[in-house]
Design a protein around this motif. Sequence first.
Motif, PDB file in Angstrom:
ATOM      1  N   ASP A   1       4.704-120.176 -26.316  1.00 21.25           N
ATOM      2  CA  ASP A   1       5.970-120.881 -26.511  1.00 21.25           C
ATOM      3  C   ASP A   1       6.801-120.896 -25.230  1.00 21.25           C
ATOM      4  OD1 ASP A   1       5.228-121.294 -29.118  1.00 21.25           O
ATOM      5  OD2 ASP A   1       6.260-119.500 -29.873  1.00 21.25           O
ATOM      6  N   ALA A   2       6.670-119.820 -24.426  1.00 20.68           N
ATOM      7  CA  ALA A   2       7.488-119.732 -23.216  1.00 20.68           C
ATOM      8  C   ALA A   2       6.907-120.554 -22.069  1.00 20.68           C
ATOM      9  CB  ALA A   2       7.629-118.267 -22.787  1.00 20.68           C
ATOM     10  N   ASP A   3       5.596-120.820 -22.082  1.00 19.32           N
ATOM     11  CA  ASP A   3       4.943-121.554 -21.000  1.00 19.32           C
ATOM     12  C   ASP A   3       4.833-123.023 -21.398  1.00 19.32           C
ATOM     13  OD1 ASP A   3       3.549-122.411 -18.856  1.00 19.32           O
ATOM     14  OD2 ASP A   3       1.729-121.267 -19.237  1.00 19.32           O
ATOM     15  N   PRO A   4       5.602-123.883 -20.798  1.00 17.25           N
ATOM     16  CA  PRO A   4       5.544-125.310 -21.185  1.00 17.25           C
ATOM     17  C   PRO A   4       4.170-125.929 -20.917  1.00 17.25           C
ATOM     18  CG  PRO A   4       7.527-124.836 -19.901  1.00 17.25           C
ATOM     19  CD  PRO A   4       6.645-123.633 -19.792  1.00 17.25           C
ATOM     20  N   LEU A   5       3.506-125.517 -19.825  1.00 11.29           N
ATOM     21  CA  LEU A   5       2.216-126.101 -19.506  1.00 11.29           C
ATOM     22  C   LEU A   5       1.163-125.726 -20.541  1.00 11.29           C
ATOM     23  CD1 LEU A   5       0.464-127.743 -17.601  1.00 11.29           C
ATOM     24  CD2 LEU A   5       0.094-125.669 -16.234  1.00 11.29           C
ATOM     25  N   SER A   6       1.128-124.456 -20.948  1.00 13.29           N
ATOM     26  CA  SER A   6       0.190-124.034 -21.985  1.00 13.29           C
ATOM     27  C   SER A   6       0.486-124.735 -23.306  1.00 13.29           C
ATOM     28  CB  SER A   6       0.247-122.517 -22.165  1.00 13.29           C
ATOM     29  OG  SER A   6      -0.139-121.850 -20.990  1.00 13.29           O
ATOM     30  N   TRP A   7       1.763-124.880 -23.627  1.00 10.98           N
ATOM     31  CA  TRP A   7       2.128-125.577 -24.870  1.00 10.98           C
ATOM     32  C   TRP A   7       1.669-127.027 -24.825  1.00 10.98           C
ATOM     33  CZ3 TRP A   7       5.270-129.865 -25.290  1.00 10.98           C
ATOM     34  CH2 TRP A   7       5.567-130.279 -26.595  1.00 10.98           C
ATOM     35  N   TRP A   8       1.862-127.681 -23.666  1.00 16.77           N
ATOM     36  CA  TRP A   8       1.467-129.087 -23.568  1.00 16.77           C
ATOM     37  C   TRP A   8      -0.050-129.248 -23.618  1.00 16.77           C
ATOM     38  CZ3 TRP A   8      -1.251-131.942 -19.845  1.00 16.77           C
ATOM     39  CH2 TRP A   8      -1.191-133.334 -20.004  1.00 16.77           C
ATOM     40  N   LEU A   9      -0.807-128.340 -22.964  1.00 17.54           N
ATOM     41  CA  LEU A   9      -2.264-128.437 -22.977  1.00 17.54           C
ATOM     42  C   LEU A   9      -2.832-128.173 -24.362  1.00 17.54           C
ATOM     43  CD1 LEU A   9      -3.169-126.645 -19.613  1.00 17.54           C
ATOM     44  CD2 LEU A   9      -3.372-129.084 -20.109  1.00 17.54           C
ATOM     45  N   ALA A  10      -2.285-127.166 -25.044  1.00 21.55           N
ATOM     46  CA  ALA A  10      -2.794-126.826 -26.369  1.00 21.55           C
ATOM     47  C   ALA A  10      -2.258-127.736 -27.466  1.00 21.55           C
ATOM     48  CB  ALA A  10      -2.442-125.373 -26.701  1.00 21.55           C
ATOM     49  N   GLY A  11      -1.188-128.453 -27.181  1.00 22.57           N
ATOM     50  CA  GLY A  11      -0.590-129.307 -28.196  1.00 22.57           C
ATOM     51  C   GLY A  11      -0.841-130.785 -27.972  1.00 22.57           C
TER      52      GLY A  11
ATOM     53  N   MET B   1      -7.555-124.150 -24.369  1.00 19.06           N
ATOM     54  CA  MET B   1      -6.508-124.671 -23.504  1.00 19.06           C
ATOM     55  C   MET B   1      -5.332-123.710 -23.403  1.00 19.06           C
ATOM     56  SD  MET B   1      -7.375-127.447 -22.095  1.00 19.06           S
ATOM     57  CE  MET B   1      -8.641-128.720 -22.215  1.00 19.06           C
ATOM     58  N   ALA B   2      -5.011-123.058 -24.514  1.00 14.98           N
ATOM     59  CA  ALA B   2      -3.895-122.114 -24.485  1.00 14.98           C
ATOM     60  C   ALA B   2      -4.225-120.885 -23.658  1.00 14.98           C
ATOM     61  CB  ALA B   2      -3.527-121.702 -25.918  1.00 14.98           C
ATOM     62  N   ALA B   3      -5.496-120.471 -23.670  1.00 18.18           N
ATOM     63  CA  ALA B   3      -5.877-119.233 -22.989  1.00 18.18           C
ATOM     64  C   ALA B   3      -6.102-119.436 -21.497  1.00 18.18           C
ATOM     65  CB  ALA B   3      -7.128-118.643 -23.642  1.00 18.18           C
ATOM     66  N   VAL B   4      -6.848-120.468 -21.124  1.00 15.72           N
ATOM     67  CA  VAL B   4      -7.248-120.608 -19.717  1.00 15.72           C
ATOM     68  C   VAL B   4      -6.846-121.943 -19.095  1.00 15.72           C
ATOM     69  CG1 VAL B   4      -9.205-119.057 -20.024  1.00 15.72           C
ATOM     70  CG2 VAL B   4      -9.524-121.510 -20.363  1.00 15.72           C
TER      71      VAL B   4
ATOM     72  N   VAL C   1      -5.185-125.074 -14.194  1.00  9.10           N
ATOM     73  CA  VAL C   1      -4.282-126.005 -13.521  1.00  9.10           C
ATOM     74  C   VAL C   1      -3.547-125.308 -12.380  1.00  9.10           C
ATOM     75  CG1 VAL C   1      -2.249-127.459 -13.813  1.00  9.10           C
ATOM     76  CG2 VAL C   1      -4.021-127.437 -15.569  1.00  9.10           C
ATOM     77  N   SER C   2      -3.074-124.094 -12.633  1.00  8.69           N
ATOM     78  CA  SER C   2      -2.363-123.356 -11.578  1.00  8.69           C
ATOM     79  C   SER C   2      -3.287-123.034 -10.417  1.00  8.69           C
ATOM     80  CB  SER C   2      -1.776-122.065 -12.161  1.00  8.69           C
ATOM     81  OG  SER C   2      -0.896-122.344 -13.223  1.00  8.69           O
ATOM     82  N   GLY C   3      -4.542-122.638 -10.733  1.00  7.88           N
ATOM     83  CA  GLY C   3      -5.492-122.347  -9.663  1.00  7.88           C
ATOM     84  C   GLY C   3      -5.824-123.569  -8.836  1.00  7.88           C
ATOM     85  N   ALA C   4      -5.999-124.707  -9.496  1.00  5.00           N
ATOM     86  CA  ALA C   4      -6.280-125.940  -8.758  1.00  5.00           C
ATOM     87  C   ALA C   4      -5.097-126.335  -7.881  1.00  5.00           C
ATOM     88  CB  ALA C   4      -6.630-127.060  -9.730  1.00  5.00           C
TER      89      ALA C   4
END
Length: 530
Positions: free
Chosen positions: A109-119, A438-441, A446-449
Amino acid sequence: TSSSTTLAFAVGSLSVMPAVKYFCQQCVLAFLVNLVLQLTIFCSAIGADVRRVRRRRLDCVPCCTPCCGGGVEDDDGRHGGSPSSPRDAIHRSHQNLAEAQASTSAALDADPLSWWLAGPYTDWLCKPAVQVGVVMAFGILFLGSLNQALDVGQGLEIGEVLPKGSYMSTFFDRFEFYSDIGPPVYLVTSPVGGKPPDFADHRVQDIHGELVRALELSPWIKPPALDWLGDFQKWALVVSNHTQEVIDAEGRVPRDRFYPWLEEFLAPGSDFAFYDNYLSFNEEGKLDSTQVMGFHVPLQSTDTFVQAMLDMRALCEPFARAGNMTVFPYSEYHIFYEQYAILVPQASKLLFSAISAILVVMSALLGNLLLSLPVLLLLTLNQIDLIGIMTVARVHMNGISIINLVMAIGLSVEYLAHIAATYNMAPGGHEAKLRRSMAAVGSSIVSGAFTTLLGVVVLAFAKYPVFQVYYFRMYLATVLCGSLHGLVLLPVVLGLMHKAMAPLQRHAANGAAGGKSPPGKDGTTYQELL
């Protein structure tokens, strides 16, 4: 992924090209040391920091605690230091697991990128129309890259290794423009089986004359060739007019006068004494090996150098073992351009072996061969796309490019294997598995790239073109292709595989529950087929 990358570089260390071999050996050592450090020192440091946090100690001064700190937790996460029973330990383990799941949801919920990828992103990828569009887009990319990969150039031009604005660049440009002659090439004759050729024999002299004529008629040679035997025969013809010796119509030197006259021909002070450097004599004073020198026409590019070298080898091939001698070409530039004669077979063998090794490692570690096959497929597509992009970006195939392609396999595994492994371990159907992956990795990929791109961008401003062409362009293409294949194409491929395997899995589940699977068209049950 560390095991797969290490094994890929270990396969690369088997290359016959020294630059690729030694680089891959260094990479194997670096990855092994890095893996050992992560499993030992890094884990120990993380554990020590966890204990510091639980003891409410300061991060900069871990031996001190704040005056207003709360209670101190022991290493098990409990307040206080009294021993606990096994039942309490089990209860705490379940409680820690629930807290970890709750923290994961909170982090999502706190990470917008993880939320967007998983949602929203996962919902978009699961649409049939989007899946068809993704497959078609990557299919077009693959076909275009395959067409371009067949036209990839070879070589490393001298201007690419010189700094911008160097006076040497002007020198080489003017040298190529005004040069009227190319590098020298030598056709060397050597004995076969330890028995030297008999140059006093007229047949051997005729073979040597045919070799010289073939050399002068080559489009890569600027005649005349520096032929010791031809000049010796002309010299012998002049001598015969004074000594009344018999010289045949072909100008061949008589057998009994060959070596006595040759000694006079090469005598110090003679106009032809320099030919002594072109001849080698054995202990009996007979010719053991010889060489004929010619000059190439101006060679302006790597392709012309390589083609001239291959044509010289083809020219010498008909004379192999003729007259008890073998003939081979030699030139100083052959030492460098020899690699391009075996570059394409070596690169194909190297990349195929590395991808196959990764398939074996992933199948063993994941325990799922069917899940490793899409990773292998996407690794292969990624390599073909990179080679096609090399043609568009004017990146030639050479030792540096092969090293970067092997490294691209290791980087692409990072983008593909993490999603595949998380997808394999996640429960539920395809959509649930994909959301968890998507939520886990997804955010980490994306951050690594993105961070890798930030580190590569500085190479675009390098003073040397070799860093801009072979490192910035190739690393940029590697990161973009690898991340797109991992975050876009791999989820779609996994979804298609899930849909294809769903009927077989349902029939297998019915068979395991005691029901009889309906037979297929050939009489084989779906359970047996699975």
